[in-house]
Design a protein around this motif. Structure first.
Motif, mmCIF file in Angstrom:
data_model
loop_
_atom_site.group_PDB
_atom_site.id
_atom_site.type_symbol
_atom_site.label_atom_id
_atom_site.label_comp_id
_atom_site.label_asym_id
_atom_site.label_seq_id
_atom_site.Cartn_x
_atom_site.Cartn_y
_atom_site.Cartn_z
ATOM 1 N N SER A 62 0.777 -0.563 0.008
ATOM 2 C CA SER A 62 -0.186 0.062 0.026
ATOM 3 C C SER A 62 0.756 1.357 0.019
ATOM 4 O O SER A 62 1.095 1.546 0.823
ATOM 5 C CB SER A 62 -0.684 -0.268 0.831
ATOM 6 O OG SER A 62 -1.625 0.816 0.854
ATOM 7 N N LEU A 63 0.525 1.839 -0.985
ATOM 8 C CA LEU A 63 1.175 3.280 -1.081
ATOM 9 C C LEU A 63 0.935 4.490 -0.255
ATOM 10 O O LEU A 63 1.497 5.369 0.329
ATOM 11 C CB LEU A 63 0.913 4.243 -2.118
ATOM 12 C CG LEU A 63 2.134 5.278 -2.915
ATOM 13 C CD1 LEU A 63 3.630 4.394 -2.848
ATOM 14 C CD2 LEU A 63 1.700 5.283 -4.754
ATOM 15 N N GLU A 64 0.101 4.016 0.732
ATOM 16 C CA GLU A 64 -0.802 4.562 2.298
ATOM 17 C C GLU A 64 -0.946 3.701 3.195
ATOM 18 O O GLU A 64 -1.751 2.735 2.842
ATOM 19 C CB GLU A 64 -1.918 5.456 2.130
ATOM 20 C CG GLU A 64 -1.461 6.232 0.786
ATOM 21 C CD GLU A 64 -3.081 7.521 0.154
ATOM 22 O OE1 GLU A 64 -3.713 7.505 1.115
ATOM 23 O OE2 GLU A 64 -3.050 7.739 -0.511
ATOM 24 N N PHE A 65 0.178 3.997 4.288
ATOM 25 C CA PHE A 65 -0.546 3.408 5.844
ATOM 26 C C PHE A 65 -1.287 4.234 6.410
ATOM 27 O O PHE A 65 -0.418 5.494 7.476
ATOM 28 C CB PHE A 65 1.196 2.885 6.091
ATOM 29 C CG PHE A 65 0.514 1.743 5.992
ATOM 30 C CD1 PHE A 65 0.020 0.040 6.052
ATOM 31 C CD2 PHE A 65 1.601 1.660 4.789
ATOM 32 C CE1 PHE A 65 0.348 -1.031 5.669
ATOM 33 C CE2 PHE A 65 1.698 -0.125 4.047
ATOM 34 C CZ PHE A 65 0.584 -0.730 4.520
ATOM 35 N N GLY B 28 -1.159 9.186 5.267
ATOM 36 C CA GLY B 28 -1.883 8.324 3.678
ATOM 37 C C GLY B 28 -3.407 9.840 4.063
ATOM 38 O O GLY B 28 -3.124 10.890 4.539
ATOM 39 N N ASN B 29 -4.005 9.522 3.271
ATOM 40 C CA ASN B 29 -5.143 10.261 2.658
ATOM 41 C C ASN B 29 -6.461 10.158 3.118
ATOM 42 O O ASN B 29 -6.821 11.027 3.624
ATOM 43 C CB ASN B 29 -5.407 10.842 1.049
ATOM 44 C CG ASN B 29 -3.948 11.176 0.175
ATOM 45 O OD1 ASN B 29 -4.429 12.753 0.598
ATOM 46 N ND2 ASN B 29 -3.513 10.567 -0.114
ATOM 47 N N GLY B 30 -6.988 9.311 3.115
ATOM 48 C CA GLY B 30 -8.025 8.845 3.785
ATOM 49 C C GLY B 30 -8.243 7.929 3.823
ATOM 50 O O GLY B 30 -7.351 7.120 4.246
ATOM 51 N N GLY B 31 -10.036 7.275 3.409
ATOM 52 C CA GLY B 31 -9.854 5.863 3.792
ATOM 53 C C GLY B 31 -9.121 4.746 3.037
ATOM 54 O O GLY B 31 -8.822 3.249 4.071
ATOM 55 N N LEU B 32 -8.139 4.876 1.952
ATOM 56 C CA LEU B 32 -8.024 3.919 1.629
ATOM 57 C C LEU B 32 -6.569 3.439 2.443
ATOM 58 O O LEU B 32 -6.190 2.276 2.757
ATOM 59 C CB LEU B 32 -7.009 5.039 0.320
ATOM 60 C CG LEU B 32 -6.311 3.203 -0.700
ATOM 61 C CD1 LEU B 32 -6.418 3.038 -2.509
ATOM 62 C CD2 LEU B 32 -4.633 3.801 -0.030
ATOM 63 N N PRO C 265 -0.493 14.460 -1.962
ATOM 64 C CA PRO C 265 -2.208 14.873 -1.280
ATOM 65 C C PRO C 265 -3.356 14.549 -2.145
ATOM 66 O O PRO C 265 -4.599 15.261 -1.451
ATOM 67 C CB PRO C 265 -2.156 16.002 -0.835
ATOM 68 C CG PRO C 265 -1.392 17.030 -2.091
ATOM 69 C CD PRO C 265 0.215 15.825 -2.884
ATOM 70 N N ASN C 266 -3.893 13.536 -2.679
ATOM 71 C CA ASN C 266 -4.926 13.709 -3.673
ATOM 72 C C ASN C 266 -6.047 12.531 -2.888
ATOM 73 O O ASN C 266 -5.037 10.924 -3.100
ATOM 74 C CB ASN C 266 -4.648 13.204 -5.203
ATOM 75 C CG ASN C 266 -3.576 14.768 -6.073
ATOM 76 O OD1 ASN C 266 -4.554 15.635 -5.531
ATOM 77 N ND2 ASN C 266 -2.579 14.643 -6.395
#
Ligand code: Z15
Length: 852
Positions: free
Chosen positions: A86-89, A132-136, A287-288
């Motif tokens: 995942s690119l976001e945690f 991370g940005n949000g839900g993902l 930040p998208n």
């Protein structure tokens, strides 16, 4: 210096690392040691920040023992492991979570008190890990928590951004972004693995050579730029288990290799400078949310991360299994969180074919058994497409492999469907239009054995819309659903300790075992007619509202009365999530109240007959380049300025925008809501996960028939949720109608638009694009169609809420609302991320929990 006296009187008896978790003396001894040696400070100038660092280091020491034992156990058992790419945690804070999962909260609190500190203040010192940005990104964080808690062997792989999601300030009602340099102080939760260094190449060219032994032609990629990936590890403790997995995040570092052409040309400065720029790859999170901007640096991030992770995975495999590649899919499952890591498919094929000399088909057979892909959106602006020339320049060999993958795939499609001439064009991974590009979702499907959506409705939608041709090619069975979930450790026990304790008491579960068996909440149904229980429940909610009101006061200066309806919408700001629908309805309410007041109706009468007092609470970040989202934030703040300062209005209505919504603020906001908004245009929100958090914390939902709202309704009962709005199946027709027949603006909404256009909320030009988008440009998100349905849903729910609000002596009102809240919580067990992980393990990864 009372803490010193306390320490002097102690015998220092600490023996094992684990004692620091349960033994005050051991904790204090370790704490002091860390203050003096790790921090090089002393107890006389130990402030809350130092106390946080010393406490974290103390807990970390114990955690590392579990972590090492787990890795050893996992290696010995040599079972299959899942890697979650995942690119976001979006982890948030680590310390409270570690204290809870390690069962050390009480001991730490007591010890810190003795040392003269307050645990809550110490916890506040930790910056959020906001990667991370949000839900993902938050989903990935919940998943690693569940992997550990349910005793799976599962690692996360991501990037260790120096700057997480920006910090949001609100200045004159506008969003201002400032950098989030979260590593200002050293991060005690990260273990730098400077010895794990993996070279990653970019650019360069491909040439053909011949294998000296076999004479076979061979592709060689000569990379043009080399960067090192250095590992930073974050131990992930499980709840009620020693199982401690690893989250490995990569840092980009310059190689020591020098650009000798530049060096020899006498350009030493340039040569060093270029190397230094390597670090920019992991410096900042894009930040998208739900939007892809297609920047070269983003593609570099993706390949850097994917290449480092795969080489790490392959290296670990080879240590135990040499070149026994047939075993690879029995040992390894890789989950692709969205299409961001899709290059991993190409990279593994390259490793197997180019570096390990496997035949193409043998390699491809392995690759497609290993990977599975999760889709998180159907919205076209969020689907990744990389221009062929950019990809080919950055990764020339990978582009060739993508073409080959596509070629063999299309040949197979042609063989299966010889009469369907259009099909090849529809499923091709390459989009031929200018700019010619690679459709990453299509590549992910072709290279995976399973594709899943994140809620039932969403998983049906992907099969019938964006991926329907692939269902034809691969069959239904390749496509599946795993409805999202959330970890009840953070989102119940940590965020809402009072409610968690009340539940533990009612379930006779002093060890909180229900937190890993969330279905047990069902037993709460037995108490739904128990007035004593309902009162206690209501007091907990009230206390949480007081806590939220304090946050609002501190961050906005606005004072909220905690007895009014707290009506919350916190999430990324996006037209599809429709914060504009919410704020338009708030404006309508304000106009109506003003009208009633001007007709001489008293405030009390308004409260009695028309509008109950309420506070509308907003929060969320807009992508820095998303003009319309920023306009919505500005409007909310301007409405707040007018309404909150209108002396006639008092507590009838308040409107606040909490700046810098993030995980640690969510932990305060979620338990404090009476009602939360999940009001996306039907068919646009793949799942939503904050809906689950609010419902699990005893807040009711107003929502559209979208994403996981559908399944939440099924679980908790439709009488306990306020659904409204057009259904997903009507959306296409309505959009079509808007374009061909024009948009019908209902009277109510027209009044709102007139008010905005009159300038009462500041220069109307600023809101022109927002209103014109609805009136004249097709109202893509169906605000006009759902506005009055939204108002009607409010009339209904406010009748139920009535004048209830924290007055626990008023048993009359301990009626429907509180009962609905109890019934919601009782039936939210399904939405534990533990259940998700079990479903992935069973249906997709084919792995079993470890023997403990
Ligand atoms: C993101 O946060 C989500 C989807 C995306 O495609 C991107 Cl790029 C970011 C969200 C969905 O919007 C939300 O509905 C879902 O609950 C979440 O992913 C986790 O699946």
């Amino acid at each position: 210096y009372s803490q010193l006296k306390v320490l002097d009187s102690k015998k220092q008896t600490a023996t094992t690392e684990d004692d620091v978790l349960t033994n005050k003396d051991a904790f204090e001894e370790s704490f002091v040691k860390h203050v003096e040696t790790t921090l090089a400070r002393n107890m006389y100038n130990c402030d809350n920040l130092a106390a946080y660092q010393a406490t974290s280091n103390t807990i970390r020491d114990a955690l590392l023992i579990d972590w090492a034992n787990t890795q050893q156990k996992q290696t010995i058992q040599d079972g299959k492991r899942v890697y979650y790419l995942s690119l976001e945690f979006l982890m948030g804070r680590a310390m409270d979570n570690a204290l809870i999962n390690l069962k050390s909260r009480d001991n730490t609190k007591k010890s810190l008190t003795e040392l003269g500190f307050n645990l809550e203040d110490v916890l506040e010192q930790e910056p959020d890990a906001a990667l991370g940005n949000g839900g993902l990104g938050r989903l990935a964080a919940c998943f690693v928590d569940s992997l550990s808690s349910k005793n799976y062997s599962g690692w996360g792989y991501g990037l260790n951004y120096q700057y997480g999601i920006f910090k949001q300030k609100i200045v004159d009602g506008y969003q201002i972004e400032t950098p989030d340099y979260w590593l200002k102080y050293s991060n005690p939760w990260e273990i730098m693995r400077s010895e794990i260094q993996i070279p990653v190449d970019f650019y360069g060219y491909v040439y053909e050579d011949h294998d000296p032994n076999t004479g076979k032609a061979k592709k060689i990629w000569a990379g043009g730029e080399r960067v090192l990936a250095v590992a930073a590890d974050f131990p992930i403790p499980g709840f009620n288990t020693d199982n401690t997995n690893n989250l490995r995040l990569w840092n980009a570092k310059p190689t020591e290799e020098f650009d000798f052409t530049k060096f020899n040309a006498g350009d030493y400065q340039q040569s060093v400078g270029a190397q230094q720029r390597a670090e920019s790859i992991t410096s900042v999170l894009y930040p998208n949310d739900n939007f892809e901007s297609g920047k070269e640096l983003r593609l570099k991030q993706q390949y850097f991360w994917v290449a480092a992770s795969l080489h790490d995975i392959v290296r670990r495999f080879k240590k135990n299994h040499k070149n026994n590649w047939k075993k690879f899919p029995d040992q390894i499952a890789i989950q692709l969180n969205d299409t961001h890591p899709t290059l991993a498919i190409v990279e593994l094929q390259r490793i197997l074919v180019d570096l390990e000399d496997l035949e193409w088909n043998e390699a491809w057979n392995i690759v497609t058994k290993v990977f599975a892909y999760t889709n998180h959106t159907v919205m076209s602006e969020a689907l990744e497409k990389w221009p062929v020339d950019l990809l080919g320049r950055l990764l020339p060999r990978h582009l060739e492999i993508i073409y080959d993958i596509n070629f063999f795939f299309l040949k197979e499609v042609e063989r299966k469907f010889p009469d369907d001439r259009d099909l090849l064009g529809k499923v091709s991974v390459i989009e031929e239009n200018a700019p010619k590009s690679v459709k990453m979702a299509f590549l992910a499907i072709v290279g995976s054995h399973k594709v899943n959506g994140v809620a039932e409705l969403h998983s049906e939608l992907i099969k019938t819309t964006i991926f329907k041709d692939f269902v034809k090619v691969f069959g239904e069975d390749k496509f599946t659903n795993v409805t999202n979930g959330i970890t009840p450790r953070r989102w119940l026990r940590q965020a809402n300790p009072e409610l968690a304790a009340l539940i533990a008491e009612k379930l006779n579960d002093p060890n909180y075992e229900y937190l890993t068996n969330l279905g047990r909440l069902k037993k709460l149904e037995e108490f739904v007619n128990d007035d004593e229980f309902l009162k206690r429940w209501d007091i907990v909610k009230f206390n949480n509202k007081v806590r939220l009101a304090a946050l609002v006061k501190e961050t906005t200066g606005v004072v909220l009365d905690p007895t009014v309806l707290f009506d919350v919408q916190v999430k990324r700001i996006h037209e599809y999530k429709r914060q504009q629908l919410n704020i338009f309805a708030v404006i309508y309410r304000y106009l109506k109240i003003k009208e009633l007041l001007s007709q001489g109706v008293s405030v009390d009468e308004i409260k009695e007959k028309y509008y109950i007092p309420k506070a509308s609470i907003f929060g969320g970040k807009a992508a820095p380049g998303y003009y319309m989202a920023k306009t919505i934030i500005h409007l909310i703040n301007k409405v707040g300025d007018i309404v909150n300062n209108d002396p006639e209005i008092g507590d009838l209505l308040k409107v606040v925008f909490i700046p810098d919504y993030n995980v640690s603020k969510a932990e305060i906001i979620t338990p404090g809501s009476d009602l939360s908004n999940h009001i996306s245009t039907a068919g646009t929100e793949a799942s939503g996960t904050s809906n689950m958090k609010f419902a699990l914390n005893g807040g009711l939902i107003i929502g559209t028939v979208d994403g996981a709202n559908v399944e939440i309704t099924r679980e908790i009962g439709e009488e306990n949720i306020f659904l409204f709005g057009n259904l997903a199946e009507s959306v296409e027709d309505l959009r079509h109608k808007h374009i061909y027949e024009g948009v019908h603006i209902p009277q109510t909404l027209a009044q709102v638009f007139s008010a905005i256009e009159s300038g009462i909320f500041g220069n109307p030009d600023e809101y022109k694009a927002l209103i014109d988008g609805i009136k004249y440009h097709g109202d893509y998100y169906l605000v006009s169609d759902d506005f009055e349905l939204f108002l009607a849903a409010h009339v209904k729910l406010e009748k139920v809420f009535g004048h209830h609000g924290g007055d626990a002596s008023d048993t009359d009102h301990l009626h429907k609302w509180v009962k609905s809240a109890v019934l919601s919580v009782a039936n939210m067990g399904f939405f534990s991320s533990d259940r998700c992980i079990d479903e992935y393990a069973e249906d997709i990864w084919n792995i079993e929990p470890l023997n403990q």
